[in-house]
Design a protein around this motif. Structure first.
Motif, PDB file in Angstrom:
ATOM      1  N   VAL A  44      63.130  38.399  48.006  1.00 13.07           N
ATOM      2  CA  VAL A  44      63.248  36.953  48.404  1.00 13.07           C
ATOM      3  C   VAL A  44      64.752  36.405  47.980  1.00 13.07           C
ATOM      4  CG1 VAL A  44      60.784  36.436  48.183  1.00 13.07           C
ATOM      5  CG2 VAL A  44      62.248  36.230  45.872  1.00 13.07           C
ATOM      6  N   ALA A  45      64.948  35.193  48.636  1.00  7.06           N
ATOM      7  CA  ALA A  45      66.210  34.667  47.936  1.00  7.06           C
ATOM      8  C   ALA A  45      65.875  32.912  48.154  1.00  7.06           C
ATOM      9  CB  ALA A  45      67.455  34.702  48.905  1.00  7.06           C
ATOM     10  N   PHE A  46      66.914  32.170  47.757  1.00  6.25           N
ATOM     11  CA  PHE A  46      66.502  30.871  47.633  1.00  6.25           C
ATOM     12  C   PHE A  46      67.572  29.890  48.165  1.00  6.25           C
ATOM     13  CE2 PHE A  46      64.881  33.573  44.078  1.00  6.25           C
ATOM     14  CZ  PHE A  46      63.545  33.340  44.093  1.00  6.25           C
ATOM     15  N   ILE A  47      67.040  28.817  48.704  1.00  8.44           N
ATOM     16  CA  ILE A  47      68.069  28.037  49.370  1.00  8.44           C
ATOM     17  C   ILE A  47      67.864  26.559  48.540  1.00  8.44           C
ATOM     18  CG2 ILE A  47      68.352  26.478  51.486  1.00  8.44           C
ATOM     19  CD1 ILE A  47      67.152  28.909  52.995  1.00  8.44           C
ATOM     20  N   THR A  48      69.159  26.047  48.158  1.00  8.24           N
ATOM     21  CA  THR A  48      69.397  25.007  47.276  1.00  8.24           C
ATOM     22  C   THR A  48      70.599  24.129  47.923  1.00  8.24           C
ATOM     23  OG1 THR A  48      71.074  25.764  45.973  1.00  8.24           O
ATOM     24  CG2 THR A  48      68.637  26.260  45.146  1.00  8.24           C
ATOM     25  N   ILE A  49      70.018  22.566  48.016  1.00  6.47           N
ATOM     26  CA  ILE A  49      70.939  21.645  48.432  1.00  6.47           C
ATOM     27  C   ILE A  49      71.246  20.706  47.511  1.00  6.47           C
ATOM     28  CG2 ILE A  49      71.366  20.181  50.605  1.00  6.47           C
ATOM     29  CD1 ILE A  49      68.678  21.286  51.690  1.00  6.47           C
ATOM     30  N   ASP A  50      72.582  20.372  47.286  1.00 10.30           N
ATOM     31  CA  ASP A  50      73.142  19.379  46.284  1.00 10.30           C
ATOM     32  C   ASP A  50      73.647  18.094  46.653  1.00 10.30           C
ATOM     33  OD1 ASP A  50      72.502  21.582  44.488  1.00 10.30           O
ATOM     34  OD2 ASP A  50      74.738  21.484  43.650  1.00 10.30           O
ATOM     35  N   ASP A  51      73.527  17.151  45.713  1.00 10.56           N
ATOM     36  CA  ASP A  51      74.195  15.977  45.896  1.00 10.56           C
ATOM     37  C   ASP A  51      73.404  14.649  46.286  1.00 10.56           C
ATOM     38  OD1 ASP A  51      76.229  17.020  44.506  1.00 10.56           O
ATOM     39  OD2 ASP A  51      77.491  17.098  46.050  1.00 10.56           O
ATOM     40  N   GLY A  52      73.461  14.574  47.773  1.00  9.47           N
ATOM     41  CA  GLY A  52      72.710  13.441  48.390  1.00  9.47           C
ATOM     42  C   GLY A  52      73.256  12.219  48.801  1.00  9.47           C
ATOM     43  N   GLY A  53      74.538  11.866  48.388  1.00  9.12           N
ATOM     44  CA  GLY A  53      75.299  10.909  48.557  1.00  9.12           C
ATOM     45  C   GLY A  53      75.954  10.758  49.769  1.00  9.12           C
ATOM     46  N   LEU A  54      76.706  11.962  50.123  1.00  5.24           N
ATOM     47  CA  LEU A  54      77.745  11.824  51.222  1.00  5.24           C
ATOM     48  C   LEU A  54      77.243  11.808  52.795  1.00  5.24           C
ATOM     49  CD1 LEU A  54      80.679  12.289  52.085  1.00  5.24           C
ATOM     50  CD2 LEU A  54      80.315  14.965  52.096  1.00  5.24           C
ATOM     51  N   ALA A  55      75.898  12.589  53.166  1.00  7.35           N
ATOM     52  CA  ALA A  55      75.632  12.431  54.299  1.00  7.35           C
ATOM     53  C   ALA A  55      74.333  13.041  54.329  1.00  7.35           C
ATOM     54  CB  ALA A  55      76.380  13.151  55.408  1.00  7.35           C
TER      55      ALA A  55
ATOM     56  N   LYS B  56      78.751  41.219  49.557  1.00  8.31           N
ATOM     57  CA  LYS B  56      78.799  40.583  50.824  1.00  8.31           C
ATOM     58  C   LYS B  56      77.650  40.726  51.824  1.00  8.31           C
ATOM     59  CE  LYS B  56      83.233  39.807  49.908  1.00  8.31           C
ATOM     60  NZ  LYS B  56      83.674  38.542  49.461  1.00  8.31           N
ATOM     61  N   MET B  57      76.520  40.565  50.900  1.00  5.52           N
ATOM     62  CA  MET B  57      75.206  40.686  51.499  1.00  5.52           C
ATOM     63  C   MET B  57      74.088  39.992  50.480  1.00  5.52           C
ATOM     64  SD  MET B  57      73.277  41.848  54.052  1.00  5.52           S
ATOM     65  CE  MET B  57      74.070  43.172  54.719  1.00  5.52           C
ATOM     66  N   VAL B  58      73.285  39.214  50.951  1.00  5.81           N
ATOM     67  CA  VAL B  58      72.360  38.507  50.139  1.00  5.81           C
ATOM     68  C   VAL B  58      71.606  39.401  49.356  1.00  5.81           C
ATOM     69  CG1 VAL B  58      70.575  36.754  50.015  1.00  5.81           C
ATOM     70  CG2 VAL B  58      72.589  36.342  51.700  1.00  5.81           C
ATOM     71  N   GLN B  59      71.406  39.311  48.142  1.00  7.86           N
ATOM     72  CA  GLN B  59      70.674  40.049  47.379  1.00  7.86           C
ATOM     73  C   GLN B  59      69.222  39.482  46.726  1.00  7.86           C
ATOM     74  OE1 GLN B  59      71.788  43.340  46.763  1.00  7.86           O
ATOM     75  NE2 GLN B  59      73.288  42.723  48.271  1.00  7.86           N
ATOM     76  N   PRO B  60      68.339  40.260  46.461  1.00  4.74           N
ATOM     77  CA  PRO B  60      67.105  39.784  45.849  1.00  4.74           C
ATOM     78  C   PRO B  60      67.162  38.604  44.683  1.00  4.74           C
ATOM     79  CG  PRO B  60      66.817  41.969  46.361  1.00  4.74           C
ATOM     80  CD  PRO B  60      68.189  41.785  46.590  1.00  4.74           C
ATOM     81  N   GLY B  61      66.884  37.718  44.521  1.00  2.65           N
ATOM     82  CA  GLY B  61      66.818  36.799  43.856  1.00  2.65           C
ATOM     83  C   GLY B  61      68.060  35.921  43.841  1.00  2.65           C
TER      84      GLY B  61
ATOM     85  N   VAL C 233      70.634  32.873  44.891  1.00  2.00           N
ATOM     86  CA  VAL C 233      70.355  31.581  45.251  1.00  2.00           C
ATOM     87  C   VAL C 233      71.758  31.045  46.312  1.00  2.00           C
ATOM     88  CG1 VAL C 233      70.589  29.207  43.844  1.00  2.00           C
ATOM     89  CG2 VAL C 233      69.626  31.302  42.690  1.00  2.00           C
ATOM     90  N   LEU C 234      71.538  30.383  47.071  1.00  2.00           N
ATOM     91  CA  LEU C 234      72.327  29.967  48.188  1.00  2.00           C
ATOM     92  C   LEU C 234      72.661  28.556  48.020  1.00  2.00           C
ATOM     93  CD1 LEU C 234      70.807  32.681  49.444  1.00  2.00           C
ATOM     94  CD2 LEU C 234      72.416  31.954  51.449  1.00  2.00           C
TER      95      LEU C 234
END
Length: 282
Positions: A105-116, A240-245, A247-248
Protein backbone atom coordinates in the motif's frame (compact mmCIF):
# COMPACT_ATOMS: atom_id res chain seq x y z
CA UNK A 1 -74.74 1.56 -92.56
CA UNK A 2 -71.40 -0.35 -92.82
CA UNK A 3 -69.34 2.82 -92.36
CA UNK A 4 -70.66 3.68 -88.94
CA UNK A 5 -69.68 0.43 -87.18
CA UNK A 6 -66.22 0.66 -88.73
CA UNK A 7 -65.76 4.19 -87.43
CA UNK A 8 -66.95 3.10 -84.03
CA UNK A 9 -64.49 0.23 -83.97
CA UNK A 10 -61.68 2.57 -85.00
CA UNK A 11 -62.68 5.13 -82.37
CA UNK A 12 -62.88 2.47 -79.69
CA UNK A 13 -59.52 1.06 -80.69
CA UNK A 14 -57.98 4.52 -80.61
CA UNK A 15 -59.44 5.20 -77.18
CA UNK A 16 -58.10 1.91 -75.78
CA UNK A 17 -54.66 2.69 -77.17
CA UNK A 18 -54.66 6.12 -75.57
CA UNK A 19 -55.71 4.65 -72.23
CA UNK A 20 -52.94 2.07 -72.41
CA UNK A 21 -50.36 4.74 -73.18
CA UNK A 22 -51.63 6.83 -70.29
CA UNK A 23 -51.37 3.89 -67.89
CA UNK A 24 -47.82 3.14 -69.01
CA UNK A 25 -46.78 6.75 -68.44
CA UNK A 26 -48.39 7.12 -65.01
CA UNK A 27 -47.62 3.63 -63.67
CA UNK A 28 -43.98 4.00 -62.47
CA UNK A 29 -44.51 7.29 -60.57
CA UNK A 30 -47.44 5.90 -58.71
CA UNK A 31 -45.54 2.74 -57.82
CA UNK A 32 -42.64 4.72 -56.37
CA UNK A 33 -44.96 6.62 -54.07
CA UNK A 34 -46.47 3.34 -52.98
CA UNK A 35 -43.09 1.93 -51.94
CA UNK A 36 -42.41 5.03 -49.93
CA UNK A 37 -45.70 4.81 -48.13
CA UNK A 38 -45.90 1.04 -47.50
CA UNK A 39 -43.71 -1.41 -45.61
CA UNK A 40 -41.49 -3.77 -47.55
CA UNK A 41 -43.36 -6.60 -49.34
CA UNK A 42 -41.92 -9.20 -46.97
CA UNK A 43 -43.28 -7.38 -43.92
CA UNK A 44 -46.59 -8.41 -42.42
CA UNK A 45 -48.41 -7.52 -39.22
CA UNK A 46 -47.09 -10.70 -37.56
CA UNK A 47 -43.54 -10.43 -38.85
CA UNK A 48 -40.68 -9.00 -36.79
CA UNK A 49 -39.83 -5.41 -37.65
CA UNK A 50 -36.77 -4.75 -39.73
CA UNK A 51 -33.66 -4.28 -37.56
CA UNK A 52 -32.80 -0.69 -36.86
CA UNK A 53 -29.30 0.72 -37.15
CA UNK A 54 -27.09 0.19 -34.06
CA UNK A 55 -26.50 3.36 -32.03
CA UNK A 56 -23.11 4.91 -32.55
CA UNK A 57 -20.57 4.22 -29.77
CA UNK A 58 -20.57 6.74 -26.93
CA UNK A 59 -17.95 9.39 -27.53
CA UNK A 60 -15.05 9.32 -25.04
CA UNK A 61 -15.16 12.08 -22.41
CA UNK A 62 -13.37 15.28 -23.33
CA UNK A 63 -9.88 15.59 -21.90
CA UNK A 64 -9.79 17.63 -18.71
CA UNK A 65 -13.39 16.93 -17.69
CA UNK A 66 -14.29 15.12 -14.50
CA UNK A 67 -15.47 12.11 -16.51
CA UNK A 68 -12.11 12.01 -18.29
CA UNK A 69 -10.16 11.98 -15.03
CA UNK A 70 -12.35 9.22 -13.65
CA UNK A 71 -11.89 7.20 -16.85
CA UNK A 72 -8.09 7.56 -16.56
CA UNK A 73 -7.86 6.40 -12.95
CA UNK A 74 -6.29 2.93 -12.76
CA UNK A 75 -8.22 -0.05 -11.46
CA UNK A 76 -6.55 -1.40 -8.32
CA UNK A 77 -6.84 -4.75 -6.59
CA UNK A 78 -8.64 -4.68 -3.29
CA UNK A 79 -6.55 -3.18 -0.51
CA UNK A 80 -5.29 -5.71 2.02
CA UNK A 81 -6.78 -5.82 5.47
CA UNK A 82 -4.84 -3.08 7.30
CA UNK A 83 -2.28 -4.15 9.84
CA UNK A 84 -1.73 -1.11 12.09
CA UNK A 85 1.89 -0.30 12.85
CA UNK A 86 3.04 -0.44 16.48
CA UNK A 87 3.34 2.90 18.26
CA UNK A 88 5.43 3.73 21.35
CA UNK A 89 3.42 3.79 24.55
CA UNK A 90 5.63 6.40 26.20
CA UNK A 91 8.29 8.85 25.12
CA UNK A 92 8.59 10.71 21.82
CA UNK A 93 6.17 10.00 19.02
CA UNK A 94 7.67 8.73 15.73
CA UNK A 95 8.66 10.87 12.75
CA UNK A 96 8.23 8.89 9.53
CA UNK A 97 9.09 9.50 5.88
CA UNK A 98 7.56 6.11 5.10
CA UNK A 99 5.06 4.15 7.15
CA UNK A 100 6.84 0.99 8.41
CA UNK A 101 4.64 -1.61 6.73
CA UNK A 102 5.36 -4.46 4.32
CA UNK A 103 1.82 -4.43 3.00
CA UNK A 104 1.53 -3.40 -0.65
CA UNK A 105 0.00 0.00 0.00
CA UNK A 106 0.95 3.67 -0.38
CA UNK A 107 -0.62 6.82 1.00
CA UNK A 108 -1.82 10.03 -0.66
CA UNK A 109 -1.68 13.26 1.36
CA UNK A 110 -2.70 16.81 0.44
CA UNK A 111 -1.41 19.87 2.31
CA UNK A 112 -2.35 23.47 3.15
CA UNK A 113 -5.74 24.42 1.67
CA UNK A 114 -5.45 28.18 1.29
CA UNK A 115 -4.03 28.57 -2.22
CA UNK A 116 -6.49 26.78 -4.51
CA UNK A 117 -9.32 24.29 -4.29
CA UNK A 118 -10.20 22.87 -7.73
CA UNK A 119 -13.97 22.36 -7.68
CA UNK A 120 -13.94 18.90 -9.28
CA UNK A 121 -11.60 17.38 -6.69
CA UNK A 122 -14.25 16.24 -4.16
CA UNK A 123 -16.22 14.47 -6.89
CA UNK A 124 -13.06 12.91 -8.36
CA UNK A 125 -12.08 11.58 -4.93
CA UNK A 126 -15.59 10.21 -4.41
CA UNK A 127 -16.06 8.63 -7.83
CA UNK A 128 -12.55 7.17 -8.11
CA UNK A 129 -12.60 6.04 -4.44
CA UNK A 130 -9.29 7.75 -3.62
CA UNK A 131 -8.27 7.51 0.06
CA UNK A 132 -6.70 10.84 1.03
CA UNK A 133 -5.42 12.52 4.18
CA UNK A 134 -5.61 16.32 4.27
CA UNK A 135 -3.05 18.17 6.39
CA UNK A 136 -4.81 21.53 6.67
CA UNK A 137 -3.91 24.92 8.06
CA UNK A 138 -6.78 25.79 10.36
CA UNK A 139 -7.56 29.29 8.92
CA UNK A 140 -7.97 27.83 5.41
CA UNK A 141 -10.05 25.00 6.81
CA UNK A 142 -12.33 27.45 8.56
CA UNK A 143 -12.73 29.69 5.52
CA UNK A 144 -13.43 26.82 3.12
CA UNK A 145 -14.94 24.28 5.48
CA UNK A 146 -17.75 23.31 3.07
CA UNK A 147 -15.22 22.28 0.44
CA UNK A 148 -13.11 20.19 2.80
CA UNK A 149 -16.21 18.66 4.35
CA UNK A 150 -17.17 17.37 0.90
CA UNK A 151 -13.86 15.52 0.76
CA UNK A 152 -14.41 14.28 4.29
CA UNK A 153 -17.81 12.90 3.25
CA UNK A 154 -16.08 11.14 0.35
CA UNK A 155 -13.81 9.35 2.85
CA UNK A 156 -10.97 11.84 3.34
CA UNK A 157 -9.57 12.54 6.80
CA UNK A 158 -8.52 15.95 8.14
CA UNK A 159 -5.19 16.19 9.98
CA UNK A 160 -3.08 19.00 11.45
CA UNK A 161 -0.67 21.36 9.63
CA UNK A 162 -0.51 24.28 12.15
CA UNK A 163 -2.21 27.66 12.12
CA UNK A 164 0.22 30.00 10.35
CA UNK A 165 2.36 27.54 8.36
CA UNK A 166 5.59 28.87 9.86
CA UNK A 167 8.70 26.76 10.31
CA UNK A 168 8.68 25.30 13.83
CA UNK A 169 12.29 24.13 14.15
CA UNK A 170 14.12 26.18 16.78
CA UNK A 171 10.99 27.78 18.18
CA UNK A 172 10.01 27.63 21.84
CA UNK A 173 7.80 24.89 23.22
CA UNK A 174 5.03 27.40 23.95
CA UNK A 175 5.07 28.74 20.39
CA UNK A 176 5.01 25.30 18.85
CA UNK A 177 2.31 24.04 21.17
CA UNK A 178 0.12 27.03 20.36
CA UNK A 179 0.54 26.42 16.64
CA UNK A 180 -0.20 22.72 16.89
CA UNK A 181 -2.82 22.63 19.64
CA UNK A 182 -4.56 25.76 18.38
CA UNK A 183 -4.94 24.22 14.94
CA UNK A 184 -6.04 20.86 16.37
CA UNK A 185 -8.73 22.54 18.47
CA UNK A 186 -10.13 24.46 15.50
CA UNK A 187 -10.09 21.44 13.18
CA UNK A 188 -11.90 19.36 15.77
CA UNK A 189 -14.57 22.04 16.12
CA UNK A 190 -15.01 22.22 12.35
CA UNK A 191 -14.94 18.55 11.41
CA UNK A 192 -15.91 16.74 14.59
CA UNK A 193 -12.75 14.69 15.01
CA UNK A 194 -9.44 15.33 16.77
CA UNK A 195 -6.39 15.23 14.51
CA UNK A 196 -4.07 12.34 15.43
CA UNK A 197 -1.38 12.98 12.79
CA UNK A 198 0.76 16.08 12.35
CA UNK A 199 2.89 17.37 9.50
CA UNK A 200 5.22 20.30 10.26
CA UNK A 201 5.35 23.08 7.64
CA UNK A 202 8.17 22.50 5.12
CA UNK A 203 8.92 19.26 6.95
CA UNK A 204 11.07 21.21 9.42
CA UNK A 205 10.97 20.04 13.03
CA UNK A 206 13.03 19.37 16.14
CA UNK A 207 12.63 17.47 19.38
CA UNK A 208 10.40 20.19 20.75
CA UNK A 209 8.06 19.70 17.77
CA UNK A 210 7.65 16.03 18.59
CA UNK A 211 6.96 16.79 22.23
CA UNK A 212 4.43 19.54 21.47
CA UNK A 213 2.69 17.41 18.84
CA UNK A 214 2.36 14.52 21.31
CA UNK A 215 0.97 16.86 23.96
CA UNK A 216 -1.62 18.09 21.45
CA UNK A 217 -2.86 14.56 20.72
CA UNK A 218 -0.76 13.48 17.73
CA UNK A 219 0.32 9.84 17.50
CA UNK A 220 2.92 10.38 14.77
CA UNK A 221 4.57 13.14 12.72
CA UNK A 222 4.64 12.56 8.97
CA UNK A 223 7.12 13.65 6.33
CA UNK A 224 6.94 12.21 2.78
CA UNK A 225 8.64 9.86 0.32
CA UNK A 226 7.54 11.50 -2.96
CA UNK A 227 6.16 14.86 -3.98
CA UNK A 228 3.68 15.42 -6.81
CA UNK A 229 3.40 18.75 -8.61
CA UNK A 230 1.72 19.67 -11.89
CA UNK A 231 1.13 16.04 -12.74
CA UNK A 232 4.70 14.84 -12.15
CA UNK A 233 5.91 12.55 -9.38
CA UNK A 234 9.28 13.54 -7.92
CA UNK A 235 11.01 10.79 -5.98
CA UNK A 236 12.95 11.57 -2.81
CA UNK A 237 14.64 8.16 -2.67
CA UNK A 238 16.99 6.37 -5.09
CA UNK A 239 14.48 3.64 -6.00
CA UNK A 240 12.53 5.97 -8.33
CA UNK A 241 9.53 3.77 -7.68
CA UNK A 242 6.82 3.99 -5.04
CA UNK A 243 7.59 1.52 -2.26
CA UNK A 244 5.26 -0.12 0.27
CA UNK A 245 4.42 2.39 2.99
CA UNK A 246 5.45 5.44 0.94
CA UNK A 247 3.73 8.76 1.61
CA UNK A 248 3.03 10.94 -1.44
CA UNK A 249 2.74 14.68 -0.84
CA UNK A 250 0.80 17.16 -2.96
CA UNK A 251 -0.91 20.47 -2.24
CA UNK A 252 -4.24 22.16 -2.79
CA UNK A 253 -3.09 23.91 -5.95
CA UNK A 254 -4.64 24.49 -9.40
CA UNK A 255 -3.22 21.25 -10.85
CA UNK A 256 -4.45 19.01 -8.03
CA UNK A 257 -6.57 16.88 -10.39
CA UNK A 258 -3.45 16.07 -12.42
CA UNK A 259 -1.47 15.45 -9.25
CA UNK A 260 -4.01 12.97 -7.93
CA UNK A 261 -4.08 11.13 -11.26
CA UNK A 262 -0.27 11.04 -11.45
CA UNK A 263 -0.07 9.66 -7.91
CA UNK A 264 -2.61 6.95 -8.69
CA UNK A 265 -0.72 5.90 -11.80
CA UNK A 266 2.61 5.80 -9.96
CA UNK A 267 1.13 3.68 -7.18
CA UNK A 268 -0.47 1.35 -9.74
CA UNK A 269 2.77 1.08 -11.73
CA UNK A 270 4.51 -0.08 -8.55
CA UNK A 271 1.95 -2.84 -8.00
CA UNK A 272 0.56 -1.16 -4.89
CA UNK A 273 -2.88 0.02 -3.80
CA UNK A 274 -3.77 3.40 -2.25
CA UNK A 275 -4.72 3.15 1.41
CA UNK A 276 -5.68 5.50 4.21
CA UNK A 277 -2.97 6.57 6.67
CA UNK A 278 -5.37 6.46 9.60
CA UNK A 279 -6.02 2.76 9.01
CA UNK A 280 -2.34 2.08 9.70
CA UNK A 281 -1.56 4.68 12.36
CA UNK A 282 -4.18 4.36 15.10
Amino acid sequence: MSVTPTRRIIAATTLLALLALSACAAGPAFHARQIAAQPSPSASPSASPSPTASPSPTAPPARGTLDWYVSQAPVFPAAPLPQPVPLPVTGAIPFWHRVPTDQKVAFITIDDGGLARPPAVPDFIARAHIPVTMFLNSPAAEEHDVYFRQIQIAGGVVENHTIRHNSLAGRSYDYQKQEICGSADKLQALFGQRATLFRPPFGEYDGTTLRAARDCGAKAVLHWSETVHEGKVRYQTPEKMVQPGDVLLMHFRPALMDDLLAALKAIHRAGLTPALLEDYIR
